[in-house]
Design a protein around this motif. Sequence first.
Motif, PDB file in Angstrom:
ATOM      1  N   ASN A  20      68.076 -50.717 -11.673  1.00 37.24           N
ATOM      2  CA  ASN A  20      67.460 -50.887 -10.355  1.00 37.24           C
ATOM      3  C   ASN A  20      66.515 -52.088 -10.342  1.00 37.24           C
ATOM      4  OD1 ASN A  20      68.786 -48.663  -9.279  1.00 37.24           O
ATOM      5  ND2 ASN A  20      67.127 -47.240  -9.745  1.00 37.24           N
ATOM      6  N   SER A  21      65.762 -52.222 -11.428  1.00 35.21           N
ATOM      7  CA  SER A  21      64.844 -53.351 -11.549  1.00 35.21           C
ATOM      8  C   SER A  21      65.603 -54.669 -11.575  1.00 35.21           C
ATOM      9  CB  SER A  21      64.002 -53.206 -12.815  1.00 35.21           C
ATOM     10  OG  SER A  21      63.237 -54.369 -13.062  1.00 35.21           O
ATOM     11  N   GLU A  76      73.680 -57.150  -1.170  1.00 34.36           N
ATOM     12  CA  GLU A  76      73.450 -55.713  -0.978  1.00 34.36           C
ATOM     13  C   GLU A  76      73.976 -55.249   0.381  1.00 34.36           C
ATOM     14  OE1 GLU A  76      72.184 -53.338  -3.099  1.00 34.36           O
ATOM     15  OE2 GLU A  76      72.329 -54.916  -4.633  1.00 34.36           O
ATOM     16  N   GLU A  81      68.693 -59.663  -6.384  1.00 38.41           N
ATOM     17  CA  GLU A  81      68.722 -59.689  -4.918  1.00 38.41           C
ATOM     18  C   GLU A  81      67.739 -60.729  -4.377  1.00 38.41           C
ATOM     19  OE1 GLU A  81      67.978 -56.757  -1.051  1.00 38.41           O
ATOM     20  OE2 GLU A  81      67.996 -55.910  -3.072  1.00 38.41           O
ATOM     21  N   SER A  82      66.525 -60.730  -4.917  1.00 41.95           N
ATOM     22  CA  SER A  82      65.539 -61.713  -4.471  1.00 41.95           C
ATOM     23  C   SER A  82      66.025 -63.136  -4.745  1.00 41.95           C
ATOM     24  CB  SER A  82      64.201 -61.488  -5.181  1.00 41.95           C
ATOM     25  OG  SER A  82      63.634 -60.252  -4.804  1.00 41.95           O
ATOM     26  N   HIS A 102      68.591 -55.340 -10.441  1.00 43.48           N
ATOM     27  CA  HIS A 102      69.204 -55.612  -9.142  1.00 43.48           C
ATOM     28  C   HIS A 102      68.176 -56.167  -8.153  1.00 43.48           C
ATOM     29  CE1 HIS A 102      72.847 -53.541 -10.443  1.00 43.48           C
ATOM     30  NE2 HIS A 102      73.422 -53.966  -9.333  1.00 43.48           N
ATOM     31  N   GLY A 103      66.959 -55.670  -8.246  1.00 41.19           N
ATOM     32  CA  GLY A 103      65.907 -56.175  -7.365  1.00 41.19           C
ATOM     33  C   GLY A 103      65.638 -57.650  -7.596  1.00 41.19           C
ATOM     34  N   TYR A 104      65.583 -58.047  -8.859  1.00 40.28           N
ATOM     35  CA  TYR A 104      65.343 -59.462  -9.177  1.00 40.28           C
ATOM     36  C   TYR A 104      66.505 -60.338  -8.713  1.00 40.28           C
ATOM     37  CZ  TYR A 104      61.531 -57.840 -12.174  1.00 40.28           C
ATOM     38  OH  TYR A 104      60.375 -57.264 -12.656  1.00 40.28           O
ATOM     39  N   ASP A 128      77.071 -55.638  -4.318  1.00 41.90           N
ATOM     40  CA  ASP A 128      75.936 -56.442  -4.786  1.00 41.90           C
ATOM     41  C   ASP A 128      75.887 -57.788  -4.088  1.00 41.90           C
ATOM     42  OD1 ASP A 128      75.187 -54.420  -6.462  1.00 41.90           O
ATOM     43  OD2 ASP A 128      75.948 -55.337  -8.295  1.00 41.90           O
ATOM     44  N   ARG A 168      57.786 -60.781 -10.822  1.00 39.56           N
ATOM     45  CA  ARG A 168      58.116 -60.060 -12.041  1.00 39.56           C
ATOM     46  C   ARG A 168      57.038 -59.033 -12.378  1.00 39.56           C
ATOM     47  NH1 ARG A 168      61.583 -63.418 -15.009  1.00 39.56           N
ATOM     48  NH2 ARG A 168      60.883 -62.475 -16.948  1.00 39.56           N
TER      49      ARG A 168
END
Length: 206
Positions: free
Chosen positions: A60-61, A105, A67-68, A63-65, A120, A77
């Motif tokens: 999850n972490s 996403e 995505e940004s 994917h967040g990076y 993704d 970070r």
Amino acid sequence: PLVREQINGERYYLNTETGKKYISVTTLLSRIPNEHLEAWKEESGLNGELIASTARIRGNSLHGYVESFLRNEPVIRNRNDEGAEMFDILKPALEQNVSEVYAVELQMWSDIMGLAGTMDGAVKWAGLPTILDIKNSSRPKTAKEIISYFIQVQIYLLMAAERYKFYAKQTVILMATLELPMPLIFLNGKMDYAREVSKLIRKYGD
């Protein structure tokens, strides 16, 4: 217009406009018997559950990076974050290969397949329209070990064509591992796993 629902412990999506329900892509894939996974769970016991939980948090972490990054937003970070370390592994490959981003996403569904899920990314990778999927692993994996991943991105490719007329030429799975300083890149053609998708839906779909 999709809303998640849990039915008998499995994830479905409800289209609030039409009332139609779709099986989650991950739910469908989870119905495939995996002898290696079950043996690992039995051998690992509670430790296996902890490992799986840690991998989900790390994923999850990560994917967040990503995505940004794909949205061209600041990548903020967190300290002592394995997801951030894995993003550092993937970042050069993203910078080198992704020249255009079409969607990030993106929630999709297919009336033809009766499935729904979240892709993704849809990008231009090495000059070609591509369905991109981000994965993480504690160890390097071979193509034979991740057939379900290939089927997953094949489903997203078909969904993108059906719903958005986005005709990808290939799929790319970009995987970061704890053991390697560079990513693993698995590239497949646009219809390499279409037959497997059809078989899977016939056997395990509702």
